[in-house]
Design a protein around this motif. Sequence first.
Motif, PDB file in Angstrom:
ATOM      1  N   SER A 112       0.853  -1.190   0.000  1.00 37.41           N
ATOM      2  CA  SER A 112       0.000   0.000   0.000  1.00 37.41           C
ATOM      3  C   SER A 112       0.882   1.230   0.000  1.00 37.41           C
ATOM      4  CB  SER A 112      -0.935   0.025   1.215  1.00 37.41           C
ATOM      5  OG  SER A 112      -0.198   0.106   2.409  1.00 37.41           O
ATOM      6  N   GLY A 113       0.289   2.333  -0.398  1.00 39.27           N
ATOM      7  CA  GLY A 113       0.994   3.603  -0.358  1.00 39.27           C
ATOM      8  C   GLY A 113       1.079   4.109   1.074  1.00 39.27           C
ATOM      9  N   THR A 114       1.942   5.078   1.297  1.00 38.13           N
ATOM     10  CA  THR A 114       2.172   5.616   2.636  1.00 38.13           C
ATOM     11  C   THR A 114       0.884   6.075   3.304  1.00 38.13           C
ATOM     12  OG1 THR A 114       4.369   6.331   1.953  1.00 38.13           O
ATOM     13  CG2 THR A 114       3.448   7.363   3.931  1.00 38.13           C
ATOM     14  N   TRP A 115       0.014   6.741   2.576  1.00 35.88           N
ATOM     15  CA  TRP A 115      -1.214   7.311   3.152  1.00 35.88           C
ATOM     16  C   TRP A 115      -2.449   6.546   2.717  1.00 35.88           C
ATOM     17  CZ3 TRP A 115       0.653   9.925   6.824  1.00 35.88           C
ATOM     18  CH2 TRP A 115       1.823  10.647   6.657  1.00 35.88           C
ATOM     19  N   GLN A 116      -2.279   5.331   2.303  1.00 29.00           N
ATOM     20  CA  GLN A 116      -3.388   4.522   1.777  1.00 29.00           C
ATOM     21  C   GLN A 116      -3.797   3.460   2.788  1.00 29.00           C
ATOM     22  OE1 GLN A 116      -2.282   2.064  -1.593  1.00 29.00           O
ATOM     23  NE2 GLN A 116      -4.239   2.496  -2.557  1.00 29.00           N
ATOM     24  N   GLN A 117      -5.013   3.589   3.292  1.00 24.16           N
ATOM     25  CA  GLN A 117      -5.531   2.607   4.229  1.00 24.16           C
ATOM     26  C   GLN A 117      -6.736   1.889   3.621  1.00 24.16           C
ATOM     27  OE1 GLN A 117      -4.949   5.973   5.825  1.00 24.16           O
ATOM     28  NE2 GLN A 117      -2.892   5.122   5.983  1.00 24.16           N
ATOM     29  N   ILE A 118      -6.957   0.656   4.047  1.00 25.32           N
ATOM     30  CA  ILE A 118      -8.102  -0.143   3.604  1.00 25.32           C
ATOM     31  C   ILE A 118      -9.269   0.149   4.540  1.00 25.32           C
ATOM     32  CG2 ILE A 118      -8.995  -2.466   3.202  1.00 25.32           C
ATOM     33  CD1 ILE A 118      -6.013  -3.335   2.828  1.00 25.32           C
ATOM     34  N   VAL A 119     -10.414   0.470   3.953  1.00 26.24           N
ATOM     35  CA  VAL A 119     -11.593   0.771   4.761  1.00 26.24           C
ATOM     36  C   VAL A 119     -12.793  -0.037   4.279  1.00 26.24           C
ATOM     37  CG1 VAL A 119     -10.861   3.099   5.435  1.00 26.24           C
ATOM     38  CG2 VAL A 119     -12.196   2.788   3.337  1.00 26.24           C
ATOM     39  N   VAL A 120     -13.641  -0.391   5.236  1.00 30.98           N
ATOM     40  CA  VAL A 120     -14.921  -1.023   4.958  1.00 30.98           C
ATOM     41  C   VAL A 120     -15.986   0.002   5.325  1.00 30.98           C
ATOM     42  CG1 VAL A 120     -16.489  -2.914   5.540  1.00 30.98           C
ATOM     43  CG2 VAL A 120     -14.013  -3.320   5.438  1.00 30.98           C
ATOM     44  N   LEU A 121     -16.869   0.275   4.394  1.00 31.46           N
ATOM     45  CA  LEU A 121     -17.931   1.258   4.615  1.00 31.46           C
ATOM     46  C   LEU A 121     -19.265   0.550   4.773  1.00 31.46           C
ATOM     47  CD1 LEU A 121     -15.912   2.431   2.123  1.00 31.46           C
ATOM     48  CD2 LEU A 121     -17.079   4.475   2.897  1.00 31.46           C
ATOM     49  N   ASP A 122     -19.965   0.865   5.836  1.00 30.11           N
ATOM     50  CA  ASP A 122     -21.297   0.313   6.101  1.00 30.11           C
ATOM     51  C   ASP A 122     -22.289   1.445   5.909  1.00 30.11           C
ATOM     52  OD1 ASP A 122     -23.646  -0.744   7.091  1.00 30.11           O
ATOM     53  OD2 ASP A 122     -22.751  -1.551   8.907  1.00 30.11           O
ATOM     54  N   PHE A 123     -23.118   1.327   4.892  1.00 31.25           N
ATOM     55  CA  PHE A 123     -24.045   2.404   4.541  1.00 31.25           C
ATOM     56  C   PHE A 123     -25.459   2.204   5.065  1.00 31.25           C
ATOM     57  CE2 PHE A 123     -21.055   2.277   0.854  1.00 31.25           C
ATOM     58  CZ  PHE A 123     -20.409   3.474   1.138  1.00 31.25           C
ATOM     59  N   ASP A 124     -25.767   1.061   5.651  1.00 30.27           N
ATOM     60  CA  ASP A 124     -27.159   0.767   5.993  1.00 30.27           C
ATOM     61  C   ASP A 124     -27.721   1.755   7.006  1.00 30.27           C
ATOM     62  OD1 ASP A 124     -29.555  -0.568   5.649  1.00 30.27           O
ATOM     63  OD2 ASP A 124     -28.692  -2.536   5.997  1.00 30.27           O
ATOM     64  N   ASN A 125     -29.044   1.854   7.034  1.00 27.77           N
ATOM     65  CA  ASN A 125     -29.719   2.807   7.907  1.00 27.77           C
ATOM     66  C   ASN A 125     -30.135   2.185   9.240  1.00 27.77           C
ATOM     67  OD1 ASN A 125     -31.758   1.174   6.956  1.00 27.77           O
ATOM     68  ND2 ASN A 125     -33.112   2.842   6.327  1.00 27.77           N
ATOM     69  N   ARG A 126     -29.551   1.054   9.567  1.00 31.79           N
ATOM     70  CA  ARG A 126     -29.774   0.418  10.869  1.00 31.79           C
ATOM     71  C   ARG A 126     -28.464  -0.237  11.303  1.00 31.79           C
ATOM     72  NH1 ARG A 126     -30.708  -5.268  10.465  1.00 31.79           N
ATOM     73  NH2 ARG A 126     -30.854  -5.940   8.307  1.00 31.79           N
ATOM     74  N   PRO A 127     -28.272  -0.421  12.607  1.00 34.81           N
ATOM     75  CA  PRO A 127     -27.038  -1.076  13.064  1.00 34.81           C
ATOM     76  C   PRO A 127     -26.922  -2.486  12.492  1.00 34.81           C
ATOM     77  CG  PRO A 127     -28.200  -0.065  14.896  1.00 34.81           C
ATOM     78  CD  PRO A 127     -29.132  -0.005  13.712  1.00 34.81           C
ATOM     79  N   ARG A 128     -25.716  -2.839  12.095  1.00 30.88           N
ATOM     80  CA  ARG A 128     -25.461  -4.156  11.503  1.00 30.88           C
ATOM     81  C   ARG A 128     -24.159  -4.714  12.051  1.00 30.88           C
ATOM     82  NH1 ARG A 128     -28.206  -5.365   6.253  1.00 30.88           N
ATOM     83  NH2 ARG A 128     -26.847  -7.148   6.561  1.00 30.88           N
ATOM     84  N   ARG A 129     -24.073  -6.016  12.061  1.00 25.96           N
ATOM     85  CA  ARG A 129     -22.793  -6.682  12.322  1.00 25.96           C
ATOM     86  C   ARG A 129     -22.319  -7.179  10.965  1.00 25.96           C
ATOM     87  NH1 ARG A 129     -20.416  -8.274  17.083  1.00 25.96           N
ATOM     88  NH2 ARG A 129     -18.487  -9.322  16.612  1.00 25.96           N
ATOM     89  N   ARG A 130     -21.199  -6.641  10.517  1.00 25.01           N
ATOM     90  CA  ARG A 130     -20.660  -6.968   9.199  1.00 25.01           C
ATOM     91  C   ARG A 130     -19.554  -8.003   9.301  1.00 25.01           C
ATOM     92  NH1 ARG A 130     -23.849  -5.159   5.066  1.00 25.01           N
ATOM     93  NH2 ARG A 130     -24.579  -3.087   5.596  1.00 25.01           N
ATOM     94  N   GLN A 131     -19.546  -8.882   8.314  1.00 19.81           N
ATOM     95  CA  GLN A 131     -18.426  -9.786   8.146  1.00 19.81           C
ATOM     96  C   GLN A 131     -17.551  -9.250   7.023  1.00 19.81           C
ATOM     97  OE1 GLN A 131     -19.924 -13.751   7.448  1.00 19.81           O
ATOM     98  NE2 GLN A 131     -19.772 -14.197   9.632  1.00 19.81           N
TER      99      GLN A 131
END
Length: 139
Positions: A112-131
């Motif tokens: 990865s690049g120096t300032w490049q991080q991996i992110v997971v985005l959760d867009f749902d309109n209710r709380p979720r447990r994501r895998q």
Amino acid sequence: MAIFRRILELDGTAGTDIHEVTGQVAEVAAASGLAQGLVSVFTPGSTAAVTTIEHESGALSDLRRLLEDLAPAAGEYAHNLRWGDGNGYSHLRAALLGPSLTVPLEGGRPLSGTWQQIVVLDFDNRPRRRQVVVSVVGE
């Protein structure tokens, strides 16, 4: 060729959650014992996505604003009319970014690049447990 897989669990709220998982992905890659290959980061579901960004407050704020401009939470969506769940915007945001990311593995570490991080985005309109499925393929 070997394959190693681990599943991460993330808890979300009812907003646009952005989970930085770079360190966790690197830990899975190291645990695999593999030196070269590919690391796949995938989140099942149609209201979450995976991408890279500089994980700092300004860039994250800009990303949230961009997504709101492209697919406003309060917009009118045929999905909402059909299902009545109010999360049509979250499906569109997820579709724009996609559910997975592939990163080269070199020396047992994801590149990865120096300032490049991996992110997971959760867009749902209710709380979720994501895998989040992290697969390392290589030798």
